[in-house]
Design a protein around this motif. Sequence first.
Motif, mmCIF file in Angstrom:
data_model
loop_
_atom_site.group_PDB
_atom_site.id
_atom_site.type_symbol
_atom_site.label_atom_id
_atom_site.label_comp_id
_atom_site.label_asym_id
_atom_site.label_seq_id
_atom_site.Cartn_x
_atom_site.Cartn_y
_atom_site.Cartn_z
ATOM 1 N N GLY A 57 0.696 -1.438 -0.089
ATOM 2 C CA GLY A 57 0.420 -0.057 -0.101
ATOM 3 C C GLY A 57 0.816 1.714 0.024
ATOM 4 O O GLY A 57 -0.184 2.291 -0.053
ATOM 5 N N MET A 58 1.431 1.487 0.321
ATOM 6 C CA MET A 58 3.077 2.585 0.139
ATOM 7 C C MET A 58 3.992 2.478 -1.285
ATOM 8 O O MET A 58 4.623 1.020 -1.669
ATOM 9 N N ARG A 59 3.378 3.471 -1.762
ATOM 10 C CA ARG A 59 4.316 3.790 -3.462
ATOM 11 C C ARG A 59 6.043 4.338 -2.994
ATOM 12 O O ARG A 59 6.038 4.718 -1.699
ATOM 13 N N TYR A 60 7.146 4.228 -3.808
ATOM 14 C CA TYR A 60 7.646 4.968 -3.292
ATOM 15 C C TYR A 60 8.933 5.046 -4.242
ATOM 16 O O TYR A 60 8.363 4.470 -5.267
ATOM 17 N N ARG A 61 10.043 5.980 -4.633
ATOM 18 C CA ARG A 61 10.702 6.528 -5.350
ATOM 19 C C ARG A 61 12.130 7.070 -4.776
ATOM 20 O O ARG A 61 11.940 7.621 -3.918
ATOM 21 N N MET A 62 12.845 6.247 -5.413
ATOM 22 C CA MET A 62 14.520 6.900 -5.282
ATOM 23 C C MET A 62 14.985 7.709 -7.221
ATOM 24 O O MET A 62 14.897 7.529 -8.137
ATOM 25 N N GLU A 63 15.385 8.735 -6.869
ATOM 26 C CA GLU A 63 15.905 9.645 -7.923
ATOM 27 C C GLU A 63 17.266 10.520 -7.475
ATOM 28 O O GLU A 63 17.083 10.957 -6.516
ATOM 29 N N LYS A 64 17.935 10.675 -8.402
ATOM 30 C CA LYS A 64 19.008 11.376 -8.286
ATOM 31 C C LYS A 64 18.565 13.096 -7.911
ATOM 32 O O LYS A 64 17.435 12.916 -9.148
ATOM 33 N N ALA A 65 19.056 13.565 -7.631
ATOM 34 C CA ALA A 65 18.630 15.378 -6.731
ATOM 35 C C ALA A 65 20.158 15.750 -7.353
ATOM 36 O O ALA A 65 21.077 15.734 -6.330
ATOM 37 N N TRP B 42 4.343 7.681 -0.515
ATOM 38 C CA TRP B 42 3.192 8.437 -0.939
ATOM 39 C C TRP B 42 2.056 6.772 -0.480
ATOM 40 O O TRP B 42 2.796 5.716 -0.179
ATOM 41 N N PRO B 43 0.702 7.059 -0.247
ATOM 42 C CA PRO B 43 0.179 6.202 -0.279
ATOM 43 C C PRO B 43 -0.692 5.733 -1.698
ATOM 44 O O PRO B 43 -0.599 6.436 -2.560
ATOM 45 N N GLU B 44 -0.965 4.053 -1.620
ATOM 46 C CA GLU B 44 -1.278 4.091 -3.108
ATOM 47 C C GLU B 44 -2.805 4.728 -3.089
ATOM 48 O O GLU B 44 -3.474 5.205 -2.671
ATOM 49 N N PRO B 45 -3.256 4.658 -4.204
ATOM 50 C CA PRO B 45 -3.390 4.567 -5.888
ATOM 51 C C PRO B 45 -2.868 4.363 -6.851
ATOM 52 O O PRO B 45 -2.138 4.719 -7.854
ATOM 53 N N LEU B 46 -1.917 6.197 -6.897
ATOM 54 C CA LEU B 46 -2.116 6.913 -7.778
ATOM 55 C C LEU B 46 -0.364 7.212 -7.788
ATOM 56 O O LEU B 46 0.556 6.541 -7.255
ATOM 57 N N SER B 47 0.144 7.659 -8.778
ATOM 58 C CA SER B 47 1.311 7.956 -9.139
ATOM 59 C C SER B 47 2.037 8.848 -8.597
ATOM 60 O O SER B 47 1.313 10.104 -8.132
ATOM 61 N N PHE B 48 3.463 9.259 -8.057
ATOM 62 C CA PHE B 48 3.785 10.474 -8.220
ATOM 63 C C PHE B 48 3.020 12.006 -8.121
ATOM 64 O O PHE B 48 2.968 12.818 -7.737
ATOM 65 N N ASP B 49 3.280 11.763 -9.663
ATOM 66 C CA ASP B 49 3.112 13.003 -9.912
ATOM 67 C C ASP B 49 1.429 13.311 -9.671
ATOM 68 O O ASP B 49 0.864 14.514 -9.208
ATOM 69 N N ALA B 50 0.423 12.741 -9.590
ATOM 70 C CA ALA B 50 -1.147 12.542 -9.255
ATOM 71 C C ALA B 50 -1.344 12.713 -8.161
ATOM 72 O O ALA B 50 -2.442 12.632 -7.537
#
Length: 97
Positions: free
Chosen positions: A24-32, A53-61
């Motif tokens: 239920g948890m979405r995650y992202r790793m990125e270079k910044a 962030w919580p599912e179900p949406l994408s990072f951008d949404a």
Amino acid sequence: MLDRSQFMPIVYLKKAKFTGSYKGMRYRMEKASRPAESGGEGEEETILTVSAWPEPLSFDATPKNQILQEGFSFDEKGIESGIQWLNQVYDTVRNRY
């Protein structure tokens, strides 16, 4: 619990964002980048930004107030610290996920 075997190497993160989900948890790793701590004018350092962030949406949404983020060193130690942070986030807010 998330572990290192589920994440991409630093070579991958130099060129692309890595996303995933866990119970239920979405995650992202990125270079910044951010201003360098050395204080030099215009100098920047490369960091690893980890987001959850919580599912179900994408990072951008997902509304920005629902996304948690933390910065780590852009190296193997940073990836491991980011994974530990994601596990802590999950343990802290699992009721929301």
